[in-house]
Motif scaffolding. Sequence first.
Motif, PDB file in Angstrom:
ATOM      1  N   MET A   1      44.334  16.896  11.994  1.00 28.83           N
ATOM      2  CA  MET A   1      43.717  16.751  13.305  1.00 28.83           C
ATOM      3  C   MET A   1      42.224  17.046  13.169  1.00 28.83           C
ATOM      4  SD  MET A   1      44.561  18.598  16.981  1.00 28.83           S
ATOM      5  CE  MET A   1      45.378  19.970  16.295  1.00 28.83           C
ATOM      6  N   SER A   2      41.399  16.155  13.660  1.00 28.90           N
ATOM      7  CA  SER A   2      39.956  16.375  13.585  1.00 28.90           C
ATOM      8  C   SER A   2      39.539  17.386  14.638  1.00 28.90           C
ATOM      9  CB  SER A   2      39.199  15.059  13.783  1.00 28.90           C
ATOM     10  OG  SER A   2      39.142  14.729  15.150  1.00 28.90           O
ATOM     11  N   ALA A   3      38.363  17.948  14.440  1.00 27.12           N
ATOM     12  CA  ALA A   3      37.863  18.975  15.366  1.00 27.12           C
ATOM     13  C   ALA A   3      37.764  18.428  16.783  1.00 27.12           C
ATOM     14  CB  ALA A   3      36.509  19.477  14.888  1.00 27.12           C
ATOM     15  N   SER A   4      37.296  17.188  16.928  1.00 24.83           N
ATOM     16  CA  SER A   4      37.137  16.650  18.283  1.00 24.83           C
ATOM     17  C   SER A   4      38.493  16.371  18.947  1.00 24.83           C
ATOM     18  CB  SER A   4      36.247  15.409  18.296  1.00 24.83           C
ATOM     19  OG  SER A   4      36.808  14.381  17.539  1.00 24.83           O
ATOM     20  N   ASP A   5      39.549  16.129  18.145  1.00 21.74           N
ATOM     21  CA  ASP A   5      40.887  15.928  18.714  1.00 21.74           C
ATOM     22  C   ASP A   5      41.442  17.218  19.319  1.00 21.74           C
ATOM     23  OD1 ASP A   5      40.923  13.282  17.979  1.00 21.74           O
ATOM     24  OD2 ASP A   5      42.075  13.617  16.145  1.00 21.74           O
ATOM     25  N   ALA A   6      40.969  18.344  18.835  1.00 17.61           N
ATOM     26  CA  ALA A   6      41.471  19.639  19.305  1.00 17.61           C
ATOM     27  C   ALA A   6      40.810  20.094  20.608  1.00 17.61           C
ATOM     28  CB  ALA A   6      41.263  20.693  18.228  1.00 17.61           C
ATOM     29  N   ILE A   7      39.752  19.413  21.019  1.00 12.54           N
ATOM     30  CA  ILE A   7      39.046  19.806  22.235  1.00 12.54           C
ATOM     31  C   ILE A   7      39.929  19.494  23.445  1.00 12.54           C
ATOM     32  CG2 ILE A   7      36.992  19.420  23.674  1.00 12.54           C
ATOM     33  CD1 ILE A   7      36.291  20.650  20.962  1.00 12.54           C
ATOM     34  N   ASP A   8      40.291  20.519  24.214  1.00 16.19           N
ATOM     35  CA  ASP A   8      41.072  20.307  25.434  1.00 16.19           C
ATOM     36  C   ASP A   8      40.190  19.648  26.491  1.00 16.19           C
ATOM     37  OD1 ASP A   8      43.353  21.482  24.311  1.00 16.19           O
ATOM     38  OD2 ASP A   8      42.708  23.479  24.934  1.00 16.19           O
ATOM     39  N   PHE A   9      38.989  20.154  26.624  1.00 16.23           N
ATOM     40  CA  PHE A   9      37.987  19.529  27.493  1.00 16.23           C
ATOM     41  C   PHE A   9      36.614  20.117  27.197  1.00 16.23           C
ATOM     42  CE2 PHE A   9      39.833  23.027  29.915  1.00 16.23           C
ATOM     43  CZ  PHE A   9      38.707  23.784  30.231  1.00 16.23           C
ATOM     44  N   ALA A  10      35.593  19.351  27.549  1.00 12.38           N
ATOM     45  CA  ALA A  10      34.208  19.797  27.448  1.00 12.38           C
ATOM     46  C   ALA A  10      33.513  19.322  28.719  1.00 12.38           C
ATOM     47  CB  ALA A  10      33.539  19.202  26.212  1.00 12.38           C
ATOM     48  N   LEU A  11      32.978  20.269  29.469  1.00 11.12           N
ATOM     49  CA  LEU A  11      32.350  19.952  30.751  1.00 11.12           C
ATOM     50  C   LEU A  11      30.942  20.503  30.826  1.00 11.12           C
ATOM     51  CD1 LEU A  11      35.170  21.077  33.229  1.00 11.12           C
ATOM     52  CD2 LEU A  11      34.804  18.796  32.296  1.00 11.12           C
ATOM     53  N   ALA A  12      30.136  19.847  31.626  1.00 14.99           N
ATOM     54  CA  ALA A  12      28.827  20.374  31.985  1.00 14.99           C
ATOM     55  C   ALA A  12      28.867  20.665  33.479  1.00 14.99           C
ATOM     56  CB  ALA A  12      27.740  19.346  31.685  1.00 14.99           C
ATOM     57  N   ALA A  13      28.390  21.827  33.867  1.00 11.12           N
ATOM     58  CA  ALA A  13      28.295  22.177  35.276  1.00 11.12           C
ATOM     59  C   ALA A  13      26.838  22.544  35.548  1.00 11.12           C
ATOM     60  CB  ALA A  13      29.205  23.361  35.597  1.00 11.12           C
ATOM     61  N   TYR A  14      26.319  22.040  36.645  1.00  7.17           N
ATOM     62  CA  TYR A  14      24.928  22.312  36.989  1.00  7.17           C
ATOM     63  C   TYR A  14      24.774  22.205  38.499  1.00  7.17           C
ATOM     64  CZ  TYR A  14      24.838  17.223  37.132  1.00  7.17           C
ATOM     65  OH  TYR A  14      25.126  15.911  37.419  1.00  7.17           O
ATOM     66  N   ARG A  15      23.737  22.868  39.000  1.00  7.07           N
ATOM     67  CA  ARG A  15      23.477  22.825  40.439  1.00  7.07           C
ATOM     68  C   ARG A  15      22.285  21.930  40.705  1.00  7.07           C
ATOM     69  NH1 ARG A  15      24.271  28.893  42.579  1.00  7.07           N
ATOM     70  NH2 ARG A  15      22.603  28.217  43.924  1.00  7.07           N
ATOM     71  N   GLU A  16      22.506  21.010  41.633  1.00  8.14           N
ATOM     72  CA  GLU A  16      21.446  20.109  42.046  1.00  8.14           C
ATOM     73  C   GLU A  16      21.284  20.284  43.546  1.00  8.14           C
ATOM     74  OE1 GLU A  16      20.119  15.877  40.274  1.00  8.14           O
ATOM     75  OE2 GLU A  16      22.187  16.032  40.948  1.00  8.14           O
ATOM     76  N   ASP A  17      20.087  20.704  43.946  1.00 13.33           N
ATOM     77  CA  ASP A  17      19.820  21.013  45.355  1.00 13.33           C
ATOM     78  C   ASP A  17      20.834  22.019  45.898  1.00 13.33           C
ATOM     79  OD1 ASP A  17      17.664  19.175  45.368  1.00 13.33           O
ATOM     80  OD2 ASP A  17      19.046  17.522  45.810  1.00 13.33           O
ATOM     81  N   GLY A  18      21.190  23.004  45.059  1.00 11.91           N
ATOM     82  CA  GLY A  18      22.085  24.075  45.475  1.00 11.91           C
ATOM     83  C   GLY A  18      23.566  23.718  45.479  1.00 11.91           C
ATOM     84  N   VAL A  19      23.915  22.488  45.090  1.00 10.76           N
ATOM     85  CA  VAL A  19      25.309  22.051  45.099  1.00 10.76           C
ATOM     86  C   VAL A  19      25.783  21.855  43.656  1.00 10.76           C
ATOM     87  CG1 VAL A  19      26.909  20.246  45.845  1.00 10.76           C
ATOM     88  CG2 VAL A  19      24.977  20.884  47.320  1.00 10.76           C
TER      89      VAL A  19
END
Length: 160
Positions: A1-19
């Motif tokens: 299994m490659s390293a990227s196959d083991a990733i359950d998820f990868a997310l970016a979270a950021y606030r834009e105009d407070g949301v």
Amino acid sequence: MSASDAIDFALAAYREDGVWQVAELTPDHAVDVETLALALRRFPGDGGAVGLVAVDEDFFVVVRVAGPRTRVMLSDVSAATEWELAATVVEHLGLPLVDDEDEAEPAGDLELLSDLGVDAMDLAEILDDDELYPDEMLSEVARALGFGDLFDDVVGLTSA
């Protein structure tokens, strides 16, 4: 299994105009700290962007970028013996490599989310809950930050 196959998820979270906004990253963005930080810098965000990565129901990484600064937290330092992403976190933090028998301890900057509402004590409390899987821990973090429902929708967790 490659390293990227083991990733359950990868997310970016950021606030834009407070949301809060949540965007999925590809598993290829989560191979090491540098690549993840580079991917996170694409997002606008008041106060930078936060990356949340869960790997093989084993551990998670939180990376926060703001300007040139990259802050990192690893849920289980012993994961560095098996996983390249965790090893790059340990290397980024300048920590010695651990061995397999070491306790599952977090490493890195537990204060990286404190200005957003999750201080080191809150994070340590979530990390100490042995009943939770990494995705559930990150769901708790997301909830405390104010985007729990968005997080759960994107990763497919059903809200209790």
